[in-house]
Scaffold this motif. Structure first.
Motif, PDB file in Angstrom:
ATOM      1  N   ALA A   1     -20.106  49.048 -24.671  1.00 33.25           N
ATOM      2  CA  ALA A   1     -20.390  48.889 -23.486  1.00 33.25           C
ATOM      3  C   ALA A   1     -19.256  49.099 -22.490  1.00 33.25           C
ATOM      4  O   ALA A   1     -19.401  50.005 -21.439  1.00 33.25           O
ATOM      5  N   LEU A   2     -17.559  49.122 -23.170  1.00 28.87           N
ATOM      6  CA  LEU A   2     -16.614  49.140 -22.695  1.00 28.87           C
ATOM      7  C   LEU A   2     -15.834  51.176 -22.617  1.00 28.87           C
ATOM      8  O   LEU A   2     -16.674  50.558 -21.728  1.00 28.87           O
ATOM      9  N   ARG A   3     -17.134  51.759 -23.692  1.00 24.12           N
ATOM     10  CA  ARG A   3     -16.367  53.215 -22.980  1.00 24.12           C
ATOM     11  C   ARG A   3     -17.270  53.917 -22.286  1.00 24.12           C
ATOM     12  O   ARG A   3     -17.240  54.739 -21.799  1.00 24.12           O
ATOM     13  N   LEU A   4     -18.659  52.964 -22.115  1.00 26.81           N
ATOM     14  CA  LEU A   4     -19.174  54.180 -21.273  1.00 26.81           C
ATOM     15  C   LEU A   4     -18.818  53.522 -19.683  1.00 26.81           C
ATOM     16  O   LEU A   4     -19.474  53.585 -18.905  1.00 26.81           O
ATOM     17  N   SER A   5     -18.657  51.761 -19.829  1.00 26.37           N
ATOM     18  CA  SER A   5     -18.125  51.845 -18.189  1.00 26.37           C
ATOM     19  C   SER A   5     -16.979  52.477 -18.085  1.00 26.37           C
ATOM     20  O   SER A   5     -16.933  53.208 -16.693  1.00 26.37           O
ATOM     21  N   GLU A   6     -16.108  52.998 -18.944  1.00 24.12           N
ATOM     22  CA  GLU A   6     -14.973  53.734 -18.776  1.00 24.12           C
ATOM     23  C   GLU A   6     -15.038  55.113 -18.126  1.00 24.12           C
ATOM     24  O   GLU A   6     -14.546  55.622 -17.183  1.00 24.12           O
ATOM     25  N   ALA A   7     -16.527  55.827 -18.921  1.00 22.34           N
ATOM     26  CA  ALA A   7     -16.580  56.870 -19.035  1.00 22.34           C
ATOM     27  C   ALA A   7     -17.643  57.026 -17.261  1.00 22.34           C
ATOM     28  O   ALA A   7     -17.314  57.989 -17.100  1.00 22.34           O
ATOM     29  N   LEU A   8     -17.831  56.219 -16.989  1.00 21.99           N
ATOM     30  CA  LEU A   8     -19.001  55.963 -15.755  1.00 21.99           C
ATOM     31  C   LEU A   8     -17.986  54.995 -14.561  1.00 21.99           C
ATOM     32  O   LEU A   8     -18.613  56.406 -13.468  1.00 21.99           O
ATOM     33  N   GLY A   9     -16.915  55.153 -15.157  1.00 15.50           N
ATOM     34  CA  GLY A   9     -15.822  54.927 -13.754  1.00 15.50           C
ATOM     35  C   GLY A   9     -16.448  53.483 -13.337  1.00 15.50           C
ATOM     36  O   GLY A   9     -16.063  53.381 -12.413  1.00 15.50           O
ATOM     37  N   VAL A  10     -17.655  52.844 -13.913  1.00 12.40           N
ATOM     38  CA  VAL A  10     -17.191  51.902 -13.087  1.00 12.40           C
ATOM     39  C   VAL A  10     -17.649  50.303 -13.682  1.00 12.40           C
ATOM     40  O   VAL A  10     -17.118  50.344 -15.614  1.00 12.40           O
ATOM     41  N   GLY A  11     -17.067  48.958 -13.282  1.00 22.11           N
ATOM     42  CA  GLY A  11     -17.128  48.493 -14.261  1.00 22.11           C
ATOM     43  C   GLY A  11     -18.594  47.457 -15.069  1.00 22.11           C
ATOM     44  O   GLY A  11     -19.022  47.835 -15.028  1.00 22.11           O
ATOM     45  N   LEU A  12     -18.182  47.082 -16.289  1.00 30.49           N
ATOM     46  CA  LEU A  12     -19.506  46.185 -16.817  1.00 30.49           C
ATOM     47  C   LEU A  12     -20.232  45.989 -15.884  1.00 30.49           C
ATOM     48  O   LEU A  12     -21.848  45.886 -16.627  1.00 30.49           O
ATOM     49  N   ASP A  13     -19.966  44.955 -15.157  1.00 27.80           N
ATOM     50  CA  ASP A  13     -21.042  44.391 -14.849  1.00 27.80           C
ATOM     51  C   ASP A  13     -21.829  45.300 -13.372  1.00 27.80           C
ATOM     52  O   ASP A  13     -23.003  44.609 -12.871  1.00 27.80           O
ATOM     53  N   ALA A  14     -21.512  45.949 -13.614  1.00 27.57           N
ATOM     54  CA  ALA A  14     -22.209  47.113 -12.799  1.00 27.57           C
ATOM     55  C   ALA A  14     -22.979  48.121 -13.249  1.00 27.57           C
ATOM     56  O   ALA A  14     -24.162  48.359 -13.295  1.00 27.57           O
ATOM     57  N   LEU A  15     -23.169  47.398 -14.856  1.00 27.30           N
ATOM     58  CA  LEU A  15     -23.919  48.705 -15.904  1.00 27.30           C
ATOM     59  C   LEU A  15     -24.499  47.783 -16.437  1.00 27.30           C
ATOM     60  O   LEU A  15     -25.989  48.114 -16.559  1.00 27.30           O
ATOM     61  N   PHE A  16     -24.275  46.341 -16.741  1.00 28.68           N
ATOM     62  CA  PHE A  16     -25.563  45.457 -17.653  1.00 28.68           C
ATOM     63  C   PHE A  16     -25.403  44.212 -16.741  1.00 28.68           C
ATOM     64  O   PHE A  16     -24.619  43.581 -16.123  1.00 28.68           O
ATOM     65  N   THR A  17     -26.616  43.797 -16.957  1.00 29.52           N
ATOM     66  CA  THR A  17     -26.824  42.492 -16.092  1.00 29.52           C
ATOM     67  C   THR A  17     -28.178  41.742 -16.844  1.00 29.52           C
ATOM     68  O   THR A  17     -28.728  42.470 -17.349  1.00 29.52           O
ATOM     69  N   ARG A  18     -28.566  40.291 -17.059  1.00 30.44           N
ATOM     70  CA  ARG A  18     -29.658  39.678 -17.249  1.00 30.44           C
ATOM     71  C   ARG A  18     -30.450  39.638 -16.128  1.00 30.44           C
ATOM     72  O   ARG A  18     -31.420  39.329 -17.243  1.00 30.44           O
ATOM     73  N   ARG A  19     -29.916  39.869 -14.976  1.00 31.19           N
ATOM     74  CA  ARG A  19     -30.459  39.006 -14.199  1.00 31.19           C
ATOM     75  C   ARG A  19     -31.218  40.764 -13.273  1.00 31.19           C
ATOM     76  O   ARG A  19     -30.426  41.683 -13.869  1.00 31.19           O
ATOM     77  N   GLU A  20     -32.378  40.697 -12.620  1.00 29.34           N
ATOM     78  CA  GLU A  20     -33.309  41.963 -11.402  1.00 29.34           C
ATOM     79  C   GLU A  20     -30.923  42.209 -11.222  1.00 29.34           C
ATOM     80  O   GLU A  20     -30.643  41.202 -10.728  1.00 29.34           O
ATOM     81  N   PHE A  21     -31.367  43.833 -10.905  1.00 33.41           N
ATOM     82  CA  PHE A  21     -29.953  43.695 -10.223  1.00 33.41           C
ATOM     83  C   PHE A  21     -30.095  43.589  -8.228  1.00 33.41           C
ATOM     84  O   PHE A  21     -30.922  43.682  -8.056  1.00 33.41           O
TER      85      PHE A  21
END
Length: 74
Positions: free
Chosen positions: A51-71
């Motif tokens: 998840a951290l590598r995805l965040s870095e590769a896409l240039g966004v924070g983890l909270d922008a990529l993953f959530t347990r609630r609707e975005f």
């Protein structure tokens, strides 16, 4: 035993926005392209490391990529 927590994600949204193929993102994150597809479909929750590598590769924070609630809207 409790069901695993389902996470919603925007990996595909950010990947497409950045013009990356699954293969390109997988190479950057050091995983198999099928893993990227499974994450995007919500069939697989990545480890914190991935998840951290995805965040870095896409240039966004983890909270922008993953959530347990609707975005909310982008």
């Amino acid at each position: 035993m409790a069901d695993p927590v389902a996470f919603l994600n925007r990996v595909k949204t950010y990947r497409v926005d950045r013009g990356l193929s699954r293969q390109e993102l997988a190479t950057r994150v050091q995983v198999h392209p099928q893993t990227i597809g499974a994450i995007e479909r919500g069939q697989f929750n990545p480890t914190i490391e991935v998840a951290l590598r995805l965040s870095e590769a896409l240039g966004v924070g983890l909270d922008a990529l993953f959530t347990r609630r609707e975005f909310g809207p982008l």
